[in-house]
Every structure is written in C-alpha cells, then in structure tokens.
Design an enzyme around this catalytic site. Structure first.
Site, PDB file in Angstrom:
ATOM      1  N   CYS A  34       6.021 -12.888 -16.805  1.00 33.58           N
ATOM      2  CA  CYS A  34       5.897 -11.422 -16.814  1.00 33.58           C
ATOM      3  C   CYS A  34       4.697 -10.968 -15.986  1.00 33.58           C
ATOM      4  O   CYS A  34       3.544 -11.212 -16.363  1.00 33.58           O
ATOM      5  CB  CYS A  34       5.795 -10.933 -18.258  1.00 33.58           C
ATOM      6  N   CYS A  37       2.348  -8.486 -17.740  1.00 33.76           N
ATOM      7  CA  CYS A  37       1.570  -9.192 -18.770  1.00 33.76           C
ATOM      8  C   CYS A  37       0.307  -9.797 -18.165  1.00 33.76           C
ATOM      9  O   CYS A  37      -0.766  -9.775 -18.779  1.00 33.76           O
ATOM     10  CB  CYS A  37       2.409 -10.301 -19.411  1.00 33.76           C
TER      11      CYS A  37
END
Length: 273
Positions: A34, A37
């Site tokens: 991600c 993230c």
C-alpha cells in the site's frame, strides 16, 4: 512518551484493547503493498515518539481476523482506541496539522507541546536565559522536530541573537512544503529584526516598513500586516516588492488556517489589483 509496536491477531486484545485502558492506542491497519500506507507510516512513528500513546501496526494481509472484526476495507485505516473502544479514526492519509488536530480532539497529549508551553511560561515570567537553555536542550532531544526548531528560533529572534536563530533554522530540514514555508518565515523574522534595528530613513514608506518589521518581531501580526499593506499601496517597488513579500512571510508564519491569513490575503489582493 509513547512507542510503536507490531500487533497481530493473537495479541490484539492484550496490546490494544487492554493497553488502551492505560493510554490511548492508535491502530494503523496497513499492508506492505500500500503506497499511501508508506506515506503515513513515518508520520505515525513521529507521533509515537512525541505523544503519550501507543501506535499499534496491524498488517491486514497477515491478520485478517482483527481486520474483519473492525470492518477494515480501505487502507490505511487508522482507529484510535481508549478504554477498549474505538473513539475516532480516519481512512487514507492525513497531513501533519490535521492529524495533530485530531489527537488534540481526542485529548491525546504531546510531550513536546507541553515542554514548549513550559518554556514559553519561563520566558513570560522573565526567565529568558533559562528559557533559552531549555530550548537548546529540546533541540538536542528532538533535532528533527519542526515545532521545536521554529519556537526556539523565534525566541532567539526576540532576544536579538540573530546568528543563533539563523544557525537553528539552517540546520533544519524537511520535505513538508508547509514546514519549509514556516522555516522561510523565520528567516523573514530575522530580516524583520534587522530592519527594525536599522536606520529606517526619512521617507514615509521607509518608516512604515521599519515600524511593520518591529511589530512583526513583537508578534503583533495584525498591526504589522496593516502597515505592510500600506507600503504596498504607497510604493510597490520599495525594497524589491518588500511589503508584499513581508505580508506573505507572515501568512506562512501564521499558517493557512489562521483567520488573519484569510482576511489579509483578501486585503492584499484588493491592494494589488
């Protein structure tokens, strides 16, 4: 002071639910693949080092049980726990100011904010030398913290120790545009202090500019902006568009959310056009 910890399905109850009865726990549901993230992770690590809380990182690919239990769909998904319950959260990436506002809303304390407030109280009480010493200690302890850097530099500007202020700002670095603007605004404060002390000259515009610089150093920003706008109105070319540049420096110092910034951006636009 908090800390960061990796948490899994098997110890979530102990490390998050039980721990949140002692202090707030910020749970970061993330995945290695991600991109957002990875953008959020350094900011949460910074929060863990500064705030009285725990940052618990949960890899949703490896810990699907707890991710499903808390209905995690998009990531990063951040949930704040207190007393075993979710009290706040967000999905995606928040910028540093918005995240700090959220933590303040949740009454999560920043050790750095409290330390800065204590030093400012020392200065207000006339213990200026002690305040300077404490700020230098904070700079040693938190060399990467922008707020410490900014407040320390501002103190040394106020005490007219401009070389020390320049050294503090020149040692700072960041990839955050807002922080870079703030660092630039401190350099502007140093300029204001120098101009405040210099012979302003006989012209009305020169005197207005010098007065505005003195007001800015004294943190009387509204009065300073009023005079800088008068400089722009009377002589746009003065000090290479100095009135406009000075006003923008104050906007950067105050931040985009400050009411004076919004109000005086409009005033500046009307003066310019």
């Amino acid at each position: 002071m908090g800390y960061s910890i990796a948490v899994a399905d098997h110890n979530f109850e102990e490390e998050v639910l039980a721990k949140s009865k002692e202090m707030p726990v910020i749970v970061d549901f993330y995945a290695d693949w991600c991109g957002p993230c990875k953008m959020l992770s350094p900011l949460l690590e910074e929060i863990a080092s500064e705030y009285d809380c725990v940052v618990a990182k949960v890899d949703v690919d490896q810990n699907q049980q707890v991710a499903q239990a808390y209905q995690v769909q998009g990531i990063p998904d951040v949930k704040i726990f207190r007393d075993g319950e979710v009290i706040e959260g967000f999905v995606g990436v928040l910028q540093r100011p918005q995240l700090r506002e959220l933590l303040a809303k949740c009454n999560i304390k920043s050790a750095i904010d409290e330390a800065i407030a204590a030093v400012k109280q020392q200065e207000e009480a006339g213990k200026v030398e002690q305040a300077k010493t404490e700020f230098l200690h904070l700079l040693e302890k938190y060399p990467q913290n922008a707020q410490v850097t900014l407040e320390a530099a501002k103190l040394f500007v106020r005490t007219n120790e401009l070389n020390q202020a320049k050294e503090i700002i020149d040692s700072a670095s960041s990839d955050d545009r807002n922080l870079l603007d703030a660092f630039s605004s401190i350099k502007a404060l140093i300029h204001f202090q120098e101009e405040c002390q210099n012979d302003s000259g006989d012209s009305e515009v020169a005197q207005l500019y010098a007065q505005a610089c003195c007001l800015a150093v004294a943190e009387k920003y509204q009065e300073a902006l009023d005079k800088f706008l008068q400089v722009v109105s009377k002589d746009r070319k003065f000090k290479d568009d100095g009135g406009r540049k000075a006003a923008i420096a104050i906007f950067n110092l105050l931040g985009n959310e400050h009411p004076l910034t919004a109000e005086y951006r409009r005033h500046l636009t009307s003066v310019l056009y």
